[in-house]
Design an enzyme around this catalytic site. Structure first.
Site, PDB file in Angstrom:
ATOM      1  N   CYS A  34      77.868  31.528  51.540  1.00 48.72           N
ATOM      2  CA  CYS A  34      79.177  32.053  50.936  1.00 48.72           C
ATOM      3  C   CYS A  34      78.598  33.744  50.472  1.00 48.72           C
ATOM      4  O   CYS A  34      77.437  34.020  50.299  1.00 48.72           O
ATOM      5  CB  CYS A  34      79.538  31.477  49.784  1.00 48.72           C
ATOM      6  SG  CYS A  34      79.949  29.845  50.025  1.00 48.72           S
ATOM      7  N   TYR A 175      81.137  19.684  59.214  1.00 49.52           N
ATOM      8  CA  TYR A 175      80.439  20.050  57.946  1.00 49.52           C
ATOM      9  C   TYR A 175      80.766  18.778  57.100  1.00 49.52           C
ATOM     10  O   TYR A 175      81.770  18.477  56.785  1.00 49.52           O
ATOM     11  CB  TYR A 175      80.947  21.217  57.465  1.00 49.52           C
ATOM     12  CG  TYR A 175      80.575  21.567  55.998  1.00 49.52           C
ATOM     13  CD1 TYR A 175      79.290  21.512  55.729  1.00 49.52           C
ATOM     14  CD2 TYR A 175      81.440  22.029  54.939  1.00 49.52           C
ATOM     15  CE1 TYR A 175      78.651  22.072  54.643  1.00 49.52           C
ATOM     16  CE2 TYR A 175      80.939  22.475  53.719  1.00 49.52           C
ATOM     17  CZ  TYR A 175      79.641  22.492  53.447  1.00 49.52           C
ATOM     18  OH  TYR A 175      79.325  22.780  52.252  1.00 49.52           O
ATOM     19  N   HIS A 178      77.402  18.903  50.884  1.00 49.85           N
ATOM     20  CA  HIS A 178      77.219  19.483  49.492  1.00 49.85           C
ATOM     21  C   HIS A 178      78.568  18.839  48.864  1.00 49.85           C
ATOM     22  O   HIS A 178      78.973  19.724  47.737  1.00 49.85           O
ATOM     23  CB  HIS A 178      77.782  20.896  49.852  1.00 49.85           C
ATOM     24  CG  HIS A 178      76.490  21.779  50.253  1.00 49.85           C
ATOM     25  ND1 HIS A 178      76.623  22.673  51.439  1.00 49.85           N
ATOM     26  CD2 HIS A 178      75.101  21.761  50.021  1.00 49.85           C
ATOM     27  CE1 HIS A 178      75.358  23.368  51.589  1.00 49.85           C
ATOM     28  NE2 HIS A 178      74.506  22.845  50.890  1.00 49.85           N
ATOM     29  N   ASP A 270      70.880  22.279  46.133  1.00 53.17           N
ATOM     30  CA  ASP A 270      70.627  23.072  47.191  1.00 53.17           C
ATOM     31  C   ASP A 270      69.949  24.433  47.077  1.00 53.17           C
ATOM     32  O   ASP A 270      69.155  24.701  47.753  1.00 53.17           O
ATOM     33  CB  ASP A 270      71.608  22.979  48.072  1.00 53.17           C
ATOM     34  CG  ASP A 270      71.093  23.034  49.707  1.00 53.17           C
ATOM     35  OD1 ASP A 270      70.161  22.485  50.053  1.00 53.17           O
ATOM     36  OD2 ASP A 270      71.738  23.665  50.574  1.00 53.17           O
TER      37      ASP A 270
END
Ligand code: ADP
Ligand code: SF4
Length: 691
Positions: A34, A175, A178, A270
Site C-alpha cells: 500500500c 489474494y 492478511h 507481517d
C-alpha cells in the site's frame, strides 16, 4: 554474466526465475504494498513503481486493487478496477514497470468482511453473518454469502482478471492473505462456520480458493502467471489460521498456482517494526513451504542483509526475495548489489512511517528515502539529482538527519559544503535515539549518509564545532543552513496544555534529552506523562522500567502511544509496557507537579488522582534550537556576503525523523532552482475529470 566486483556468492540472486509462463530476470521481487496514493494519485503511483523497475527489481506489484465496487475499503486509498474506466490508470503503471524490463504484478482484492463499503453503501459479504473486521470497529455487519453470491463473486473475479490483462499485467494474483479478503475468510474457521461445501473440512474451506485459481489460470492461458498469496499463520493460536493447517492447505493446492507468495497475518505481524522484530522474523513460518510445491516461493522479512538473502535461496527456503519496505527505502537495492555497490544500499530502518501513509491516506513517505512519493509530484529521483547551478558554497550547521541529508544531496549536486556539528559524532537525534530500547536500527539513517559523505571530497565535516554567530559570519559562506535540531520541553506544554504547567520549585522534572544524556532522576518512582503520543513516551517508560524504576505512564489519550496505530505498533507497545510492569493510566491529564506527587485529572470528569512520585518525565513537545537563526537574522549581513539563512528540519519545527530528512533533501533540491511563478503549487497533482 558478471556486472562488476560483486562477490560471486551473490550471483545466485541474479539468476532468472520462471514463474509459470513468464520469467523474472532475477530474484528480487517487490511484493504488493500500500502507499496512500492509489486511485487518487495514479500517475504519481505509476512513476514510483516504474522507479522500482529501473532500480532492478524483477517483479513490481501494485497494492491491493479493489476488483468490484461492492467491496470498497474506504477510507483507505487503494487502487480500483471497478469498470473499464479504471484500466488506463493501471495500464500506465504496467507500462512504467515494463519500460525498465520488469514484470508487472497486480493483486486483485475483494475485501469482503474487511470492507465496510462506506463509499459504495453496498452490504458487505463474507462466509458468515459477522461484524466487519476493520481497524475502526465500523458499525456495519457483513452478510452470509449464498450460492448466488459465490457464483457472482467468481464471475467478478474473472472480469477483473480480464481487465488486469488488458491493462498489461504479467502476474495476476489470487489474494488470500492478511485476513484482508474473502478468500482468507473462507479459509479460516474463525470466520467460516458454513455447513455447505464451502465450510467445515479443510478441502471445503479451500474449495473457493481452488475454484478461483483454476478459473483465473484458465482465463489467462499461457500469457500471465497466477500467484496465490496466503498467510501461513495469524499468530492467534488455535483461534486463527495456524502454520500446520495452512501447510496442509498449500499441500492440497501444491502446483496449482504459478507462485506461492507467503506472509504472516494480519498486516501488523507481517510488517513488524524493527522495535518488535528482527530482520527475517517470518523465517520460521515460511521455511517449510518450499517442500510442499514445485512452484517458486516468495516471502518477505525486511531483508537488507545480502548474505542472508543469498543463504535463503541457497538453503531452498525462498526462490524470490520479496520486499516491500526494503524496496521503498532503496528502490535501487538490486541494481546496487548487481554492480557490487553494497555500501550504497540505503537500508530500511523498520520504522513503518511508510505504513503511516496508508493509515493517514497520504502519499507514501519514507524516513530513509525522502524521494519516495515525490518521483512524479516533484520530479525527485532516489539516485539522481541535477548538477549544481552555482559555485556558491553552503555552510550547514548541525549534523542530524536534516543536516546530513542536505549535505549529502548538495554534495551529490557538486556544491562545496561545510558541515559543522557541535558534538563529537554525527547523526544528531538518530545517534541519540538509536541507543534507546528497540531503536538501534534507526542509526542506519546516519550510517548510509556517512558512507555517502566519505565519497564526496567537496563535503567537509567539522566535528566538535559548535558555531556561534560570530563564527558563522567569519566563515564567509554565502548560504547558511541552520539544522540545529530541537530540545524536549520541560514545562509540560504540548497538545493538552498550551501554556506551562504549575511545577513546584523543588519538583524533579526530567526530559527525554536528560535520559539520553544518562541523567536519570534520583528516587524510585517516575511518572512518564505522554502528551506527544508517538514512540518517545513509551520508549522512555520502557527505558526507565529497565533501569528498575517503578514507572507509571499516563496519557490523555485512551491508549499508550496512540499515534503508533499508524505504524501498526500500538498493540505491541502497550503489551511490552504492561509486561515490563509499567502501570498505564489512560484518559488523564497532568495538571500539577510537586516534589513528592503529581496530580492527574480525568479528561472526561475532571476527577483528580494524586500519584506519589519522585520525578516526572513529560514527553510533550520540543522547542527548536533557534538562537543562531535569530541572531543571524538580526545581524547586518550586507557586509558579510551571506545571501541566505535557512532553518530546516527540527530547527524550524520539530517533527519526525522522516520530516527532517525530507527537509534536508528539499533544501538541496530547491537550491538555485528557478523560482516558481506566484500562485504555483510546489508539486504536481492530478485532479478528477468532471463529467
Ligand atoms: P534534525 O532532526 O533537524 O536533523 P537533530 O536534533 O537531529 O535535528 O540534529 C541537530 C544537530 O545540530 C545536533 O547534532 C546538534 O549537536 C547540532 N547543533 C546544534 N547547535 C549547533 C551549533 N550551534 N553548531 C553546530 N552544531 C549544532
Ligand atoms: Fe523502512 Fe521506515 Fe522507510 Fe518504511 S519508512 S521503508 S520502515 S525506513
Amino acid at each position: 554474466m558478471k556486472h562488476g566486483p560483486r562477490p560471486a556468492a551473490y550471483d545466485i540472486l541474479f539468476e532468472p526465475v520462471k514463474i509459470g509462463p513468464v520469467t523474472a530476470r532475477n530474484r528480487f521481487y517487490q511484493v504488493p504494498h500500500c502507499n496512500g496514493m492509489g486511485y487518487r494519485d495514479p500517475t504519481a503511483l505509476a512513476t514510483m513503481r516504474g522507479i522500482k523497475a529501473e532500480g532492478g527489481w524483477a517483479v513490481v506489484c501494485t497494492e491491493q486493487v479493489e476488483m468490484h465496487y461492492s467491496s470498497d475499503i474506504t477510507p483507505f486509498i487503494e487502487l480500483r478496477l471497478w469498470d473499464d474506466r479504471d484500466i488506463p490508470a493501471l495500464a500506465r503503471m504496467a507500462e512504467k514497470i515494463h519500460e525498465h524490463g520488469a514484470l508487472a504484478g497486480i493483486e486483485l482484492a475483494y475485501n469482503g468482511m474487511n470492507g465496510p463499503n462506506l463509499y459504495s453503501r453496498e452490504v458487505p459479504m463474507g462466509p458468515a453473518h459477522l461484524p466487519v473486521a476493520t481497524f475502526s470497529y465500523d458499525p456495519v455487519q457483513a452478510r452470509r454469502m449464498d450460492k448466488t453470491d459465490i457464483a457472482n463473486l467468481r464471475a467478478w473475479h474473472l472480469t477483473a482478471v480480464r481487465r488486469a490483462q488488458k491493462a498489461g499485467f504479467d502476474l495476476i494474483y489470487v489474494y488470500a492473505a492478511h485476513a484482508l479478503g474473502f478468500l482468507h475468510h473462507f479459509l479460516s474457521r474463525r470466520y467460516n462456520d458454513r455447513t455447505d461445501e464451502y465450510g467445515g473440512s479443510l478441502e471445503n474451506r479451500v474449495r473457493l480458493l481452488r475454484e478461483i485459481t483454476e478459473e483465473t489460470k484458465a482465463a489467462v492461458g499461457d500469457v500471465c502467471a497466477v500467484p496465490i498469496r496466503i498467510s501461513v499463520d495469524e499468530l492467534l493460536g488455535e483461534g486463527g489460521l495456524e502454520r500446520a493447517e495452512v501447510e496442509d492447505m498449500i499441500g492440497l493446492l501444491a502446483d496449482l498456482p504459478d507462485l506461492w507468495d507467503v506472509t504472516l497475518a494480519g498486516w501488523e505481524n507481517d510488517s513488524r517494526t524493527s522495535r518488535f522484530a528482527e530482520e527475517g522474523a517470518q523465517e520460521p513460518f515460511i521455511s517449510g513451504i518450499r517442500r510442499l510445491t514445485n512452484k517458486p516461493v516468495v516471502g518477505v522479512g525486511r531483508y537488507t542483509s545480502v548474505d542472508r538473502m543469498a543463504a535463503l535461496v541457497r538453503k531452498g527456503v525462498l526462490d524470490l526475495i520479496g520486499a516491500a519496505r526494503p524496496s521503498i527505502a532503496d528502490p535501487f537495492l538490486p541494481k546496487k548489489l548487481q554492480e557490487g555497490r553494497i555500501e550504497d544500499i540505503r537500508e530500511c530502518i523498520g520504522c513503518n512511517i511508510c505504513v503511516s501513509g496508508d493509515f493517514t491516506q497520504s502519499p507514501l513517505r519514507c524516513t530513509q528515502n525522502p524521494t519516495m512519493g515525490e518521483e512524479w509530484r516533484k520530479g525527485w529521483h532516489p539516485e539522481r539529482i541535477r548538477a549544481r547551478e552555482s559555485e556558491k558554497p553552503v555552510l550547514i550547521i548541525g549534523g542530524g538527519p536534516a543536516g546530513l541529508e542536505a549535505a549529502h544531496a548538495l554534495g551529490k549536486r557538486g556544491y562545496d559544503v561545510a558541515l559543522a556539528e557541535a558534538g563529537t559524532e554525527l547523526g544528531g537525534r538518530v545517534t541519540r535515539e538509536a541507543k534507546l530500547p528497540g531503536l538501534a536500527a534507526w542509526a542506519r539513517v546516519r550510517d548510509y549518509r556517512l558512507l555517502q559523505l566519505h565519497k564526496l571530497p567537496n563535503v567537509q565535516t567539522y566535528l566538535a564545532s559548535r558555531l556561534c554567530t560570530a563564527e558563522v559570519l567569519e566563515f564567509g559562506y554565502p548560504r547558511i543552513v541552520i539544522a540545529t535540531g530541537a530540545k524536549w520541553r520541560r514545562d509540560g506544554v504540548g497538545h493538552q496544555h498550551t501554556s506551562p504547567l504549575p511545577i513546584a520549585p523543588r519538583a524533579v522534572v526530567v526530559t527525554p534529552d536528560d535520559i539520553m544524556d544518562g541523567a536519570y532522576p534520583a528516587g524510585t518512582r517516575v511518572l512518564v506523562w505522554d502528551d506527544d503520543h508517538y514512540y518517545m513516551g513509551g520508549v522512555m517508560a520502557e527505558a526507565l522500567a529497565a533501569k528498575g524504576y517503578a514507572v507509571t505512564y499516563a496519557t490523555p489519550a485512551s491508549e499508550a502511544s496512540t499515534w503508533t496505530r499508524n505504524t501498526m505498533e500500538q498493540h505491541f507497545i502497550q503489551k511490552r509496557l504492561l509486561e515490563a510492569g509499567v502501570e498505564i493510566i489512560v484518559s488523564h491529564t497532568l495538571t500539577a507537579i510537586a516534589p513528592d506527587h503529581a496530580v492527574l485529572d480525568c479528561v472526561f470528569t475532571g476527577r483528580q488522582k494524586v500519584l506519589e512520585i519522585d520525578a516526572v518525565l513529560p514527553v510533550t513537545a520540543r522547542l527548536p534550537e533557534e538562537m543562531l537563526l535569530h541572531e543571524l537574522r538580526a545581524a547586518d549581513l550586507a557586509a558579510t556576503g551571506i545571501e541566505s539563512v535557512t532553518a530546516i528540519g527540527d530547527a524550524l519545527a520539530p517533527a519526525t525523523i522522516a520530516h527532517a530528512v525530507y527537509a534536508g533533501r528539499r533544501y538541496a533540491e530547491e537550491l538555485d532552482a528557478t523560482p516558481l511563478p506566484p500562485d504555483t503549487l510546489p508539486f504536481r497533482r492530478e485532479i478528477t475529470e468532471l463529467l
